[in-house]
Design a protein around this motif. Structure first.
Motif, mmCIF file in Angstrom:
data_model
loop_
_atom_site.group_PDB
_atom_site.id
_atom_site.type_symbol
_atom_site.label_atom_id
_atom_site.label_comp_id
_atom_site.label_asym_id
_atom_site.label_seq_id
_atom_site.Cartn_x
_atom_site.Cartn_y
_atom_site.Cartn_z
ATOM 1 N N GLY A 28 0.771 -1.208 0.079
ATOM 2 C CA GLY A 28 0.000 0.167 -0.089
ATOM 3 C C GLY A 28 0.995 1.160 -0.083
ATOM 4 O O GLY A 28 1.859 1.305 -0.693
ATOM 5 N N THR A 29 0.495 2.469 0.816
ATOM 6 C CA THR A 29 1.165 3.659 1.069
ATOM 7 C C THR A 29 2.406 3.208 1.788
ATOM 8 O O THR A 29 2.365 2.785 3.082
ATOM 9 C CB THR A 29 0.202 4.671 1.246
ATOM 10 O OG1 THR A 29 -0.646 4.686 0.309
ATOM 11 C CG2 THR A 29 1.385 5.935 1.431
ATOM 12 N N ILE A 30 3.659 3.815 1.529
ATOM 13 C CA ILE A 30 4.875 3.473 2.357
ATOM 14 C C ILE A 30 5.207 5.169 2.759
ATOM 15 O O ILE A 30 5.249 5.968 1.855
ATOM 16 C CB ILE A 30 5.955 2.891 1.729
ATOM 17 C CG1 ILE A 30 6.389 3.316 0.332
ATOM 18 C CG2 ILE A 30 5.348 1.353 1.513
ATOM 19 C CD1 ILE A 30 7.783 2.818 -0.373
ATOM 20 N N SER A 31 5.965 5.349 3.763
ATOM 21 C CA SER A 31 6.752 6.825 4.172
ATOM 22 C C SER A 31 8.028 6.382 4.287
ATOM 23 O O SER A 31 8.786 5.569 4.866
ATOM 24 C CB SER A 31 5.930 6.923 5.315
ATOM 25 O OG SER A 31 4.684 7.318 5.364
ATOM 26 N N ILE A 32 8.751 7.140 3.648
ATOM 27 C CA ILE A 32 10.113 7.209 3.375
ATOM 28 C C ILE A 32 10.878 8.303 4.028
ATOM 29 O O ILE A 32 10.839 9.324 3.556
ATOM 30 C CB ILE A 32 10.871 6.737 1.888
ATOM 31 C CG1 ILE A 32 10.156 5.809 1.188
ATOM 32 C CG2 ILE A 32 12.315 6.893 1.825
ATOM 33 C CD1 ILE A 32 10.283 5.626 -0.308
ATOM 34 N N PRO A 33 11.781 8.199 5.044
ATOM 35 C CA PRO A 33 11.866 9.098 5.912
ATOM 36 C C PRO A 33 13.109 9.827 5.325
ATOM 37 O O PRO A 33 14.059 9.161 4.756
ATOM 38 C CB PRO A 33 12.048 8.580 7.281
ATOM 39 C CG PRO A 33 12.475 7.489 7.169
ATOM 40 C CD PRO A 33 11.750 6.886 5.980
ATOM 41 N N THR A 68 11.892 22.089 9.668
ATOM 42 C CA THR A 68 11.994 23.066 10.732
ATOM 43 C C THR A 68 12.605 22.460 12.021
ATOM 44 O O THR A 68 13.103 21.285 11.920
ATOM 45 C CB THR A 68 10.597 23.737 11.072
ATOM 46 O OG1 THR A 68 10.078 22.694 11.941
ATOM 47 C CG2 THR A 68 9.928 24.075 9.927
ATOM 48 N N LYS A 69 12.918 23.402 13.033
ATOM 49 C CA LYS A 69 13.666 23.031 14.101
ATOM 50 C C LYS A 69 12.669 21.728 14.737
ATOM 51 O O LYS A 69 13.307 20.779 15.506
ATOM 52 C CB LYS A 69 14.002 24.081 14.938
ATOM 53 C CG LYS A 69 14.556 23.507 16.445
ATOM 54 C CD LYS A 69 14.844 24.967 17.107
ATOM 55 C CE LYS A 69 15.493 24.329 18.455
ATOM 56 N NZ LYS A 69 15.846 25.422 19.551
ATOM 57 N N GLU A 70 11.573 21.889 14.750
ATOM 58 C CA GLU A 70 10.549 20.985 15.525
ATOM 59 C C GLU A 70 10.149 19.841 14.556
ATOM 60 O O GLU A 70 9.937 18.834 15.107
ATOM 61 C CB GLU A 70 9.275 21.938 15.677
ATOM 62 C CG GLU A 70 9.273 23.114 16.674
ATOM 63 C CD GLU A 70 9.901 24.208 16.052
ATOM 64 O OE1 GLU A 70 9.933 24.315 15.079
ATOM 65 O OE2 GLU A 70 10.272 25.158 16.972
ATOM 66 N N ASN A 71 10.468 20.012 13.212
ATOM 67 C CA ASN A 71 10.237 18.994 12.382
ATOM 68 C C ASN A 71 11.348 18.475 11.672
ATOM 69 O O ASN A 71 11.375 19.067 10.471
ATOM 70 C CB ASN A 71 9.248 19.093 11.536
ATOM 71 C CG ASN A 71 7.641 19.239 12.392
ATOM 72 O OD1 ASN A 71 7.278 18.560 13.003
ATOM 73 N ND2 ASN A 71 7.117 20.575 12.584
ATOM 74 N N PRO A 72 12.369 17.819 12.151
ATOM 75 C CA PRO A 72 13.633 17.838 11.330
ATOM 76 C C PRO A 72 13.394 16.494 10.360
ATOM 77 O O PRO A 72 14.380 16.093 9.608
ATOM 78 C CB PRO A 72 14.838 17.468 12.349
ATOM 79 C CG PRO A 72 14.049 16.851 13.675
ATOM 80 C CD PRO A 72 12.572 17.619 13.623
ATOM 81 N N VAL A 73 12.331 15.722 10.604
ATOM 82 C CA VAL A 73 12.442 14.556 9.853
ATOM 83 C C VAL A 73 11.101 14.697 9.042
ATOM 84 O O VAL A 73 9.970 14.834 9.762
ATOM 85 C CB VAL A 73 12.316 12.983 10.627
ATOM 86 C CG1 VAL A 73 11.887 11.908 9.714
ATOM 87 C CG2 VAL A 73 13.295 13.030 11.704
ATOM 88 N N GLN A 74 11.109 14.428 7.515
ATOM 89 C CA GLN A 74 9.919 14.503 6.860
ATOM 90 C C GLN A 74 9.826 13.209 6.041
ATOM 91 O O GLN A 74 10.982 12.539 5.853
ATOM 92 C CB GLN A 74 9.927 15.714 5.704
ATOM 93 C CG GLN A 74 10.082 17.108 6.629
ATOM 94 C CD GLN A 74 8.770 17.547 7.063
ATOM 95 O OE1 GLN A 74 7.655 17.035 6.543
ATOM 96 N NE2 GLN A 74 8.696 17.872 8.176
ATOM 97 N N ASN A 75 8.638 12.903 5.379
ATOM 98 C CA ASN A 75 8.432 11.518 4.762
ATOM 99 C C ASN A 75 7.945 12.003 3.199
ATOM 100 O O ASN A 75 7.473 13.062 3.120
ATOM 101 C CB ASN A 75 7.389 10.705 5.479
ATOM 102 C CG ASN A 75 7.771 10.234 6.800
ATOM 103 O OD1 ASN A 75 8.958 9.763 6.832
ATOM 104 N ND2 ASN A 75 6.977 10.510 7.847
ATOM 105 N N ILE A 76 8.567 11.061 2.388
ATOM 106 C CA ILE A 76 8.091 11.062 1.103
ATOM 107 C C ILE A 76 7.013 10.035 1.070
ATOM 108 O O ILE A 76 7.465 8.634 1.276
ATOM 109 C CB ILE A 76 9.402 10.770 0.223
ATOM 110 C CG1 ILE A 76 10.200 11.990 0.302
ATOM 111 C CG2 ILE A 76 8.866 10.541 -1.341
ATOM 112 C CD1 ILE A 76 11.603 11.676 -0.620
ATOM 113 N N GLU A 77 5.966 10.065 0.484
ATOM 114 C CA GLU A 77 4.869 9.274 0.438
ATOM 115 C C GLU A 77 4.564 8.651 -0.943
ATOM 116 O O GLU A 77 4.536 9.264 -1.702
ATOM 117 C CB GLU A 77 3.807 9.922 0.718
ATOM 118 C CG GLU A 77 3.408 10.528 2.407
ATOM 119 C CD GLU A 77 3.285 9.544 3.608
ATOM 120 O OE1 GLU A 77 3.266 8.397 3.296
ATOM 121 O OE2 GLU A 77 3.950 10.038 4.433
#
Length: 289
Positions: free
Chosen positions: A49-54, A93-102
């Motif tokens: 299904g849908t995966i999140s790649i950090p 951002t400082k609060e969100n240093p990890v983002q995901n590619i969906e």
């Protein structure tokens, strides 16, 4: 006098150490901040299904940055095998240093083989590009025609030297040939994970044929350790070019029709042997776990 010399020596040592902080931490700055994937590759089942790649921005002070990425087709095609759920940008951002590619993986009931595409960070914004700026994603096809005999098996049998045997065997698909499999730990105590042996499944999927004379392990004390055997019926030695026959039941259980084992060669050229690591009698069975 000796006491004075000792006191003087200790004073000098104390002065020297006072100018050097032995526990001084290494200095980092936001000039060293970088963005990257956690690994260069990722395997995912086609029915996931849908995966999140950090993607992570590593920054001591918590910098913000907008990073762009691209997705490149390989054997896997966007719109056919996967969809990208995103705009091609990641905002850190400082609060969100990890983002995901969906990524949405599209399930396909037809056998296509494993398919690959690549995600690449294109621009790191105001930070550095990390060493892992690309991630190769492999979509694992669950519809392999030999999937019923792929995986880990519990094997049981009788040793020619006496006593029952129980061990685990793994069978993996070949990357290119859908009739071929690779078998790890075929002979208990006489195999190495570095030297799997191959077998070929017939068109009816009722037999697995394993050529003998394949290398089972490397050994510093011997010239070679090879897969050898005897025909199950008359127990005559299987000659060069011969094969082991393994019957495949409807439920995927594998039954060896021949005696097989790991034969140690002192000198392969002269056929000088040192005996068997193990010799398993015909009738050994493997059941999928």
């Amino acid at each position: 006098m000796k006491l004075l010399n000792y006191i003087f020596t200790m004073m000098i040592a104390s002065l020297l150490l006072s100018g050097c902080d032995l526990n001084e931490s290494p200095k980092f700055s936001d000039g060293d901040a970088f963005v990257g994937f956690s690994g260069p590759s990722l395997d995912v089942a086609e029915n996931k299904g849908t995966i999140s790649i950090p993607v992570t921005l590593s920054s001591l002070g918590g910098l913000s940055s907008v990073v762009t990425y691209t997705v490149k087709d390989g054997t896997a095609k966007e719109g056919t095998n996967f969809n990208v759920n995103g705009t091609g940008t990641l905002s850190f951002t400082k609060e969100n240093p990890v983002q995901n590619i969906e990524i949405e993986v599209i399930n396909n009931d037809a056998y296509t083989g494993d398919l690959v595409f690549t995600i690449e960070l294109a621009n790191a914004g105001n930070v550095n590009m990390g060493s892992i700026s690309k991630c190769e994603v492999t979509i694992l096809d669950k519809d392999h025609p030999l999937s019923f005999i792929l995986g880990t098996f519990a094997a049981v049998g009788e040793s020619n030297f006496g006593g029952g045997l129980a061990w685990d065997v793994s069978i993996a698909k070949d990357a290119d040939d859908i009739t071929k499999v690779w078998i790890t730990n075929l002979v208990p105590g006489g195999s190495s994970v570095k030297n799997p042996v191959y077998g070929v499944v017939n068109e009816e999927k009722t037999q697995l044929i394993i050529p003998i004379k394949q290398t089972l392990m490397e050994h510093a004390s011997y010239d070679a350790v090879l897969l050898e055997g005897y025909y199950g019926g008359d127990e005559s030695r299987i000659p060069s070019g011969g094969k082991l026959t393994v019957d495949i039941a409807a439920d995927g259980t594998l039954t060896f029709q021949d005696i097989f084992g790991a034969l140690v060669y002192n000198d392969l050229g002269s056929n000088d042997t040192a005996g068997w690591f193990e010799l398993v009698l015909a009738g050994a069975k493997m059941t999928k776990k």
